[in-house]
Design a protein around this motif. Structure first.
Motif, PDB file in Angstrom:
ATOM      1  N   GLU A 153     -16.977  81.229  48.171  1.00 21.30           N
ATOM      2  CA  GLU A 153     -15.684  81.718  48.667  1.00 21.30           C
ATOM      3  C   GLU A 153     -14.651  80.601  48.681  1.00 21.30           C
ATOM      4  OE1 GLU A 153     -16.784  83.269  52.442  1.00 21.30           O
ATOM      5  OE2 GLU A 153     -17.319  85.266  51.670  1.00 21.30           O
ATOM      6  N   ASN A 154     -15.052  79.417  49.119  1.00 26.08           N
ATOM      7  CA  ASN A 154     -14.136  78.276  49.138  1.00 26.08           C
ATOM      8  C   ASN A 154     -13.698  77.896  47.725  1.00 26.08           C
ATOM      9  OD1 ASN A 154     -14.220  78.031  51.925  1.00 26.08           O
ATOM     10  ND2 ASN A 154     -15.932  76.574  51.901  1.00 26.08           N
ATOM     11  N   LEU A 155     -14.659  77.903  46.797  1.00 25.56           N
ATOM     12  CA  LEU A 155     -14.326  77.568  45.408  1.00 25.56           C
ATOM     13  C   LEU A 155     -13.377  78.600  44.816  1.00 25.56           C
ATOM     14  CD1 LEU A 155     -17.847  76.461  44.099  1.00 25.56           C
ATOM     15  CD2 LEU A 155     -15.891  74.992  44.601  1.00 25.56           C
ATOM     16  N   ARG A 156     -13.602  79.865  45.131  1.00 23.69           N
ATOM     17  CA  ARG A 156     -12.723  80.932  44.638  1.00 23.69           C
ATOM     18  C   ARG A 156     -11.313  80.771  45.194  1.00 23.69           C
ATOM     19  NH1 ARG A 156     -14.230  86.613  46.825  1.00 23.69           N
ATOM     20  NH2 ARG A 156     -13.481  85.528  48.686  1.00 23.69           N
ATOM     21  N   ASP A 157     -11.206  80.454  46.505  1.00 26.49           N
ATOM     22  CA  ASP A 157      -9.894  80.293  47.134  1.00 26.49           C
ATOM     23  C   ASP A 157      -9.150  79.085  46.559  1.00 26.49           C
ATOM     24  OD1 ASP A 157     -10.528  82.465  48.659  1.00 26.49           O
ATOM     25  OD2 ASP A 157     -11.110  81.298  50.432  1.00 26.49           O
ATOM     26  N   GLN A 158      -9.886  78.007  46.279  1.00 26.73           N
ATOM     27  CA  GLN A 158      -9.257  76.810  45.720  1.00 26.73           C
ATOM     28  C   GLN A 158      -8.735  77.063  44.309  1.00 26.73           C
ATOM     29  OE1 GLN A 158     -12.023  73.538  45.961  1.00 26.73           O
ATOM     30  NE2 GLN A 158     -12.378  73.850  48.154  1.00 26.73           N
ATOM     31  N   ALA A 159      -9.454  77.942  43.572  1.00 24.59           N
ATOM     32  CA  ALA A 159      -9.060  78.228  42.197  1.00 24.59           C
ATOM     33  C   ALA A 159      -7.989  79.306  42.115  1.00 24.59           C
ATOM     34  CB  ALA A 159     -10.284  78.653  41.386  1.00 24.59           C
TER      35      ALA A 159
ATOM     36  N   SER B 109      -4.961  79.484  43.101  1.00 27.83           N
ATOM     37  CA  SER B 109      -3.611  79.056  42.753  1.00 27.83           C
ATOM     38  C   SER B 109      -3.522  78.456  41.353  1.00 27.83           C
ATOM     39  CB  SER B 109      -3.121  78.012  43.770  1.00 27.83           C
ATOM     40  OG  SER B 109      -4.006  76.911  43.792  1.00 27.83           O
ATOM     41  N   GLY B 110      -4.681  78.261  40.716  1.00 24.95           N
ATOM     42  CA  GLY B 110      -4.706  77.679  39.384  1.00 24.95           C
ATOM     43  C   GLY B 110      -5.143  78.683  38.349  1.00 24.95           C
TER      44      GLY B 110
ATOM     45  N   SER C 255      -7.712  80.668  36.343  1.00 25.04           N
ATOM     46  CA  SER C 255      -9.080  81.148  36.571  1.00 25.04           C
ATOM     47  C   SER C 255      -9.962  80.800  35.380  1.00 25.04           C
ATOM     48  CB  SER C 255      -9.072  82.665  36.790  1.00 25.04           C
ATOM     49  OG  SER C 255     -10.383  83.130  36.988  1.00 25.04           O
TER      50      SER C 255
END
Length: 227
Positions: A36-42, A44-45, A47
């Motif tokens: 989930e953290n990795l998905r949230d960090q990505a 804004s960039g 995919s």
């Protein structure tokens, strides 16, 4: 708070380490939080699809537990599992490795139409009739009489060898390489080494040249050849 799932970068990509000291439920929950953290960090960039290796340490997962990991990943379209590995093996795998590393002494007759499959190295003292087949996972040392088909490195290991007299054989094979023998082949004697050379072609040498043919094997047997 202790992280039961940790992301690590490797030369081959990304690895997620599940703490083998944590409860499995806690480790899986940690895996979900990490994704989930990795998905949230990505978010804004750009995919990008990422495949992860999952390392479970000294915890060997059952098929049901592996399915739970797959289920978690199914909720993240950009992430997938490449492989799941651990630092332990099953009893069956351990027995297979031990068998592969052992030398079996075979003194039997293999008749026309018979196929014998053996893991590990084989010292063959018996006889293979024309039409008989001996398939061995390791190396083969021939002190018997071979008139059929003989294969080392079964099914596809090209670093194995056949050592001994196979001039009467119908066919010799190392891994996936093979040659049909006939009376015109003058390269084979009682001290022949059949091997796959650097060009991935079946080749023949002498026992006294074993150090040059396969240095690793030569050192394994103590670096001594008694001719």
């Amino acid at each position: 708070m202790h992280d039961a799932a940790v992301l690590k970068g490797t030369n081959d990509g990304y690895e997620i380490i599940l703490d083998d000291q944590s409860d499995l439920g806690e480790a899986l929950a940690g895996l979900r939080r990490l994704l989930e953290n990795l998905r949230d960090q990505a978010a804004s960039g750009v995919s990008q699809a990422i495949s992860f290796d999952i390392q479970t340490g000294r915890r060997l997962l059952a098929a049901e537990d592996r399915s739970k990991i797959e289920t978690i990943f199914s909720d993240f379209s950009s992430f997938s599992v490449h492989k799941v590995t651990s630092d332990v093996i099953t009893k069956e795998e351990s027995n297979r490795i031990l068998e592969q590393e052992s030398v079996h002494v075979i003194d039997q007759i293999i008749r026309n139409g018979q196929e014998i499959h053996i893991q590990g190295d084989v010292l063959f003292l018996g006889k293979i009739h024309e039409g008989g087949k001996l398939f061995v996972g390791g190396n083969i040392y021939v002190l018997g009489d071979v008139h059929g088909i003989i294969q080392a490195g079964y099914p596809d290991l090209e670093d194995k060898m056949i050592i001994g007299d196979v001039h009467n054989a119908q066919q010799v094979r190392i891994g996936e390489q093979y040659e049909i023998l006939d009376d015109t082949n003058t390269k084979i004697s009682e001290n022949t080494v059949v091997y796959v050379n650097d060009l991935h072609v079946l080749d023949y040498g002498k026992v006294e040249s074993l150090k040059q043919i396969n240095p690793k094997f030569f050192n394994r047997i103590g670096g001594v050849i008694n001719g």
